[in-house]
Design a protein around this motif. Structure first.
Motif, PDB file in Angstrom:
ATOM      1  N   GLN A   1       0.837  -1.201   0.000  1.00 49.57           N
ATOM      2  CA  GLN A   1       0.000   0.000   0.000  1.00 49.57           C
ATOM      3  C   GLN A   1       0.878   1.259   0.000  1.00 49.57           C
ATOM      4  OE1 GLN A   1      -2.422  -1.171   3.536  1.00 49.57           O
ATOM      5  NE2 GLN A   1      -4.156  -0.920   2.156  1.00 49.57           N
ATOM      6  N   PRO A   2       1.646   1.450  -1.052  1.00 50.98           N
ATOM      7  CA  PRO A   2       2.583   2.577  -1.071  1.00 50.98           C
ATOM      8  C   PRO A   2       1.905   3.941  -1.022  1.00 50.98           C
ATOM      9  CG  PRO A   2       2.408   1.580  -3.254  1.00 50.98           C
ATOM     10  CD  PRO A   2       1.707   0.655  -2.297  1.00 50.98           C
ATOM     11  N   HIS A   3       0.612   3.992  -1.362  1.00 53.42           N
ATOM     12  CA  HIS A   3      -0.107   5.264  -1.316  1.00 53.42           C
ATOM     13  C   HIS A   3      -0.213   5.811   0.109  1.00 53.42           C
ATOM     14  CE1 HIS A   3      -3.193   2.259  -0.366  1.00 53.42           C
ATOM     15  NE2 HIS A   3      -3.793   3.222   0.308  1.00 53.42           N
ATOM     16  N   MET A   4       0.090   4.965   1.105  1.00 56.35           N
ATOM     17  CA  MET A   4       0.024   5.408   2.497  1.00 56.35           C
ATOM     18  C   MET A   4       1.175   6.342   2.870  1.00 56.35           C
ATOM     19  SD  MET A   4      -1.146   1.869   4.390  1.00 56.35           S
ATOM     20  CE  MET A   4      -0.748   2.533   6.013  1.00 56.35           C
ATOM     21  N   ILE A   5       2.202   6.400   2.047  1.00 58.76           N
ATOM     22  CA  ILE A   5       3.336   7.271   2.333  1.00 58.76           C
ATOM     23  C   ILE A   5       2.913   8.737   2.248  1.00 58.76           C
ATOM     24  CG2 ILE A   5       4.140   7.475  -0.057  1.00 58.76           C
ATOM     25  CD1 ILE A   5       7.016   7.236   0.992  1.00 58.76           C
ATOM     26  N   SER A   6       3.467   9.565   3.110  1.00 58.09           N
ATOM     27  CA  SER A   6       3.211  11.005   2.991  1.00 58.09           C
ATOM     28  C   SER A   6       3.742  11.466   1.645  1.00 58.09           C
ATOM     29  CB  SER A   6       3.922  11.774   4.117  1.00 58.09           C
ATOM     30  OG  SER A   6       3.287  11.544   5.350  1.00 58.09           O
ATOM     31  N   GLY A   7       2.961  12.205   0.920  1.00 56.39           N
ATOM     32  CA  GLY A   7       3.360  12.618  -0.415  1.00 56.39           C
ATOM     33  C   GLY A   7       4.436  13.690  -0.408  1.00 56.39           C
ATOM     34  N   TYR A   8       4.928  13.967  -1.584  1.00 59.12           N
ATOM     35  CA  TYR A   8       5.973  14.971  -1.780  1.00 59.12           C
ATOM     36  C   TYR A   8       5.554  16.320  -1.190  1.00 59.12           C
ATOM     37  CZ  TYR A   8       9.477  17.602  -4.509  1.00 59.12           C
ATOM     38  OH  TYR A   8      10.520  18.399  -4.899  1.00 59.12           O
ATOM     39  N   GLN A   9       4.347  16.770  -1.541  1.00 64.76           N
ATOM     40  CA  GLN A   9       3.891  18.076  -1.068  1.00 64.76           C
ATOM     41  C   GLN A   9       3.717  18.092   0.444  1.00 64.76           C
ATOM     42  OE1 GLN A   9       0.485  19.627  -3.335  1.00 64.76           O
ATOM     43  NE2 GLN A   9       0.927  18.034  -4.813  1.00 64.76           N
ATOM     44  N   GLN A  10       3.086  17.055   0.957  1.00 62.98           N
ATOM     45  CA  GLN A  10       2.859  16.998   2.398  1.00 62.98           C
ATOM     46  C   GLN A  10       4.185  16.912   3.155  1.00 62.98           C
ATOM     47  OE1 GLN A  10       1.271  13.438   4.598  1.00 62.98           O
ATOM     48  NE2 GLN A  10      -0.514  14.756   4.778  1.00 62.98           N
ATOM     49  N   GLY A  11       5.122  16.166   2.595  1.00 69.56           N
ATOM     50  CA  GLY A  11       6.432  16.061   3.216  1.00 69.56           C
ATOM     51  C   GLY A  11       7.117  17.412   3.335  1.00 69.56           C
ATOM     52  N   ARG A  12       7.025  18.226   2.258  1.00 70.87           N
ATOM     53  CA  ARG A  12       7.639  19.555   2.307  1.00 70.87           C
ATOM     54  C   ARG A  12       6.921  20.446   3.320  1.00 70.87           C
ATOM     55  NH1 ARG A  12      12.068  19.193   2.245  1.00 70.87           N
ATOM     56  NH2 ARG A  12      11.483  17.055   2.654  1.00 70.87           N
ATOM     57  N   LEU A  13       5.596  20.285   3.433  1.00 71.88           N
ATOM     58  CA  LEU A  13       4.847  21.049   4.430  1.00 71.88           C
ATOM     59  C   LEU A  13       5.324  20.698   5.838  1.00 71.88           C
ATOM     60  CD1 LEU A  13       2.481  22.924   5.281  1.00 71.88           C
ATOM     61  CD2 LEU A  13       1.050  20.861   5.341  1.00 71.88           C
ATOM     62  N   LEU A  14       5.474  19.404   6.127  1.00 70.90           N
ATOM     63  CA  LEU A  14       5.925  18.974   7.449  1.00 70.90           C
ATOM     64  C   LEU A  14       7.310  19.527   7.752  1.00 70.90           C
ATOM     65  CD1 LEU A  14       4.758  15.235   7.459  1.00 70.90           C
ATOM     66  CD2 LEU A  14       3.635  17.194   8.526  1.00 70.90           C
ATOM     67  N   THR A  15       8.171  19.509   6.763  1.00 70.51           N
ATOM     68  CA  THR A  15       9.523  20.045   6.946  1.00 70.51           C
ATOM     69  C   THR A  15       9.493  21.531   7.272  1.00 70.51           C
ATOM     70  OG1 THR A  15      10.583  18.396   5.530  1.00 70.51           O
ATOM     71  CG2 THR A  15      11.721  20.485   5.790  1.00 70.51           C
ATOM     72  N   ILE A  16       8.734  22.301   6.500  1.00 66.24           N
ATOM     73  CA  ILE A  16       8.683  23.748   6.706  1.00 66.24           C
ATOM     74  C   ILE A  16       8.115  24.090   8.081  1.00 66.24           C
ATOM     75  CG2 ILE A  16       7.546  25.877   5.935  1.00 66.24           C
ATOM     76  CD1 ILE A  16       7.841  24.796   3.056  1.00 66.24           C
ATOM     77  N   ILE A  17       7.050  23.392   8.483  1.00 67.51           N
ATOM     78  CA  ILE A  17       6.461  23.647   9.803  1.00 67.51           C
ATOM     79  C   ILE A  17       7.475  23.323  10.897  1.00 67.51           C
ATOM     80  CG2 ILE A  17       4.717  22.843  11.450  1.00 67.51           C
ATOM     81  CD1 ILE A  17       2.849  22.511   8.995  1.00 67.51           C
ATOM     82  N   SER A  18       8.151  22.199  10.762  1.00 64.13           N
ATOM     83  CA  SER A  18       9.148  21.823  11.758  1.00 64.13           C
ATOM     84  C   SER A  18      10.303  22.823  11.785  1.00 64.13           C
ATOM     85  CB  SER A  18       9.665  20.408  11.466  1.00 64.13           C
ATOM     86  OG  SER A  18      10.556  19.968  12.475  1.00 64.13           O
ATOM     87  N   GLN A  19      10.734  23.268  10.624  1.00 64.75           N
ATOM     88  CA  GLN A  19      11.829  24.242  10.569  1.00 64.75           C
ATOM     89  C   GLN A  19      11.425  25.588  11.169  1.00 64.75           C
ATOM     90  OE1 GLN A  19      12.717  24.080   6.359  1.00 64.75           O
ATOM     91  NE2 GLN A  19      14.377  22.604   6.649  1.00 64.75           N
ATOM     92  N   MET A  20      10.172  25.962  11.023  1.00 68.77           N
ATOM     93  CA  MET A  20       9.686  27.202  11.622  1.00 68.77           C
ATOM     94  C   MET A  20       9.614  27.098  13.144  1.00 68.77           C
ATOM     95  SD  MET A  20       6.617  28.131   8.936  1.00 68.77           S
ATOM     96  CE  MET A  20       5.986  29.479   9.917  1.00 68.77           C
TER      97      MET A  20
ATOM     98  N   GLY B   1       1.944   6.627  13.658  1.00 74.89           N
ATOM     99  CA  GLY B   1       1.847   6.039  12.325  1.00 74.89           C
ATOM    100  C   GLY B   1       3.119   6.273  11.540  1.00 74.89           C
ATOM    101  N   THR B   2       4.095   5.403  11.712  1.00 78.45           N
ATOM    102  CA  THR B   2       5.400   5.574  11.075  1.00 78.45           C
ATOM    103  C   THR B   2       5.384   5.181   9.603  1.00 78.45           C
ATOM    104  OG1 THR B   2       6.397   4.929  13.196  1.00 78.45           O
ATOM    105  CG2 THR B   2       7.860   5.034  11.277  1.00 78.45           C
ATOM    106  N   PHE B   3       4.696   4.081   9.280  1.00 77.40           N
ATOM    107  CA  PHE B   3       4.720   3.441   7.970  1.00 77.40           C
ATOM    108  C   PHE B   3       6.174   3.210   7.572  1.00 77.40           C
ATOM    109  CE2 PHE B   3       3.713   3.527   3.218  1.00 77.40           C
ATOM    110  CZ  PHE B   3       3.334   2.198   3.212  1.00 77.40           C
ATOM    111  N   THR B   4       6.689   3.836   6.510  1.00 74.36           N
ATOM    112  CA  THR B   4       8.085   3.595   6.135  1.00 74.36           C
ATOM    113  C   THR B   4       9.020   4.723   6.580  1.00 74.36           C
ATOM    114  OG1 THR B   4       7.730   4.533   3.922  1.00 74.36           O
ATOM    115  CG2 THR B   4       7.458   2.145   4.166  1.00 74.36           C
ATOM    116  N   GLY B   5       8.506   5.702   7.298  1.00 77.36           N
ATOM    117  CA  GLY B   5       9.368   6.709   7.901  1.00 77.36           C
ATOM    118  C   GLY B   5       9.579   7.979   7.105  1.00 77.36           C
ATOM    119  N   TYR B   6       8.849   8.158   6.015  1.00 85.46           N
ATOM    120  CA  TYR B   6       9.032   9.350   5.182  1.00 85.46           C
ATOM    121  C   TYR B   6       8.700  10.623   5.959  1.00 85.46           C
ATOM    122  CZ  TYR B   6       8.837  12.329   1.000  1.00 85.46           C
ATOM    123  OH  TYR B   6       9.060  13.310   0.067  1.00 85.46           O
TER     124      TYR B   6
END
Length: 215
Positions: free
Chosen positions: A39-58, A68-73
């Motif tokens: 079920q690879p669609h469960m991975i956080s997508g490219y856009q969502q991943g960048r959102l998480l990064t920006i929020i964390s960096q802020m 919910g780790t799934f594969t750790g993306y």
């Protein structure tokens, strides 16, 4: 793939092409997720991943919780913004898949700061006395309301919580849904919108992210 991506895949590609690039380790992880999981669609997508990064960096959080780790993306995206002494606790119960996130966590520059636990999230939240600056929940939708109730006491003013998949492929628009997970997600969104301790906004990114900040 989300409800919105199905409606306008061209726009989705445009958005990805005009977002910051992901680190090489995330590219490798995405490829292996699609190669080795059912079920690879469960991975956080490219856009969502960048959102998480920006929020964390802020925020530069000291203490992050992921359910919910799934594969750790998403974990690795959140790790990009950790403060100097910050750490992430990420929880999952899928023992068969655990080797994959563990492999990438160990390869990453955040190896000593990611604490991957194979543990039920409700059990963890009932036992811990830690307070979290940033929380991301993307697992076990039928327990979303319970997670919110358990996580709230583990936050403080300024803490941010994000619930993924809160539009549930558009099913939240159903007036009387038969699916339990849809009913729970609708209940969660209603509960959050009425909670005066939080400010919130549902972001229509992929399948919807309910973004909360504790006042």
């Amino acid at each position: 793939m989300s409800f919105f991506e199905e409606k306008n895949p061209e726009m989705d590609r445009y958005l990805e092409n005009h977002a910051s690039s992901e680190p090489e380790i995330l590219k490798k992880l995405r490829r292996e997720t699609f190669q080795k999981t059912t079920q690879p669609h469960m991975i956080s997508g490219y856009q969502q991943g960048r959102l998480l990064t920006i929020i964390s960096q802020m925020m530069r959080p000291e203490n992050v919780l992921e359910i919910g780790t799934f594969t750790g993306y998403a974990t690795l995206c959140l790790a990009e913004g950790l403060s100097k002494n910050g750490k992430i606790i990420t929880l999952d119960i899928n023992e068969d898949l655990a080797y994959l996130p563990q492999k990438y966590f160990e390869e990453s520059e955040y190896a000593g700061r990611i604490h991957f636990k194979l543990q039920d999230a409700k059990e963890f939240l009932r036992e811990t006395d830690e307070v979290f600056d940033l929380v991301f929940i993307d697992a076990d939708k039928e327990n979303y309301v319970e997670y919110f109730k358990l996580i709230k006491p583990r936050t403080r003013s300024g803490s941010v919580i994000m619930f993924d998949n809160v539009l549930w492929y558009g099913k939240v628009l159903e007036e009387d849904p038969k699916q339990k997970s849809t009913r729970i997600i609708k209940e969660l969104n209603d509960l959050i919108s009425k909670d005066e301790d939080f400010e919130n906004l549902i972001l229509p990114l992929r399948d919807g992210v309910n973004f909360l900040r504790r006042k």
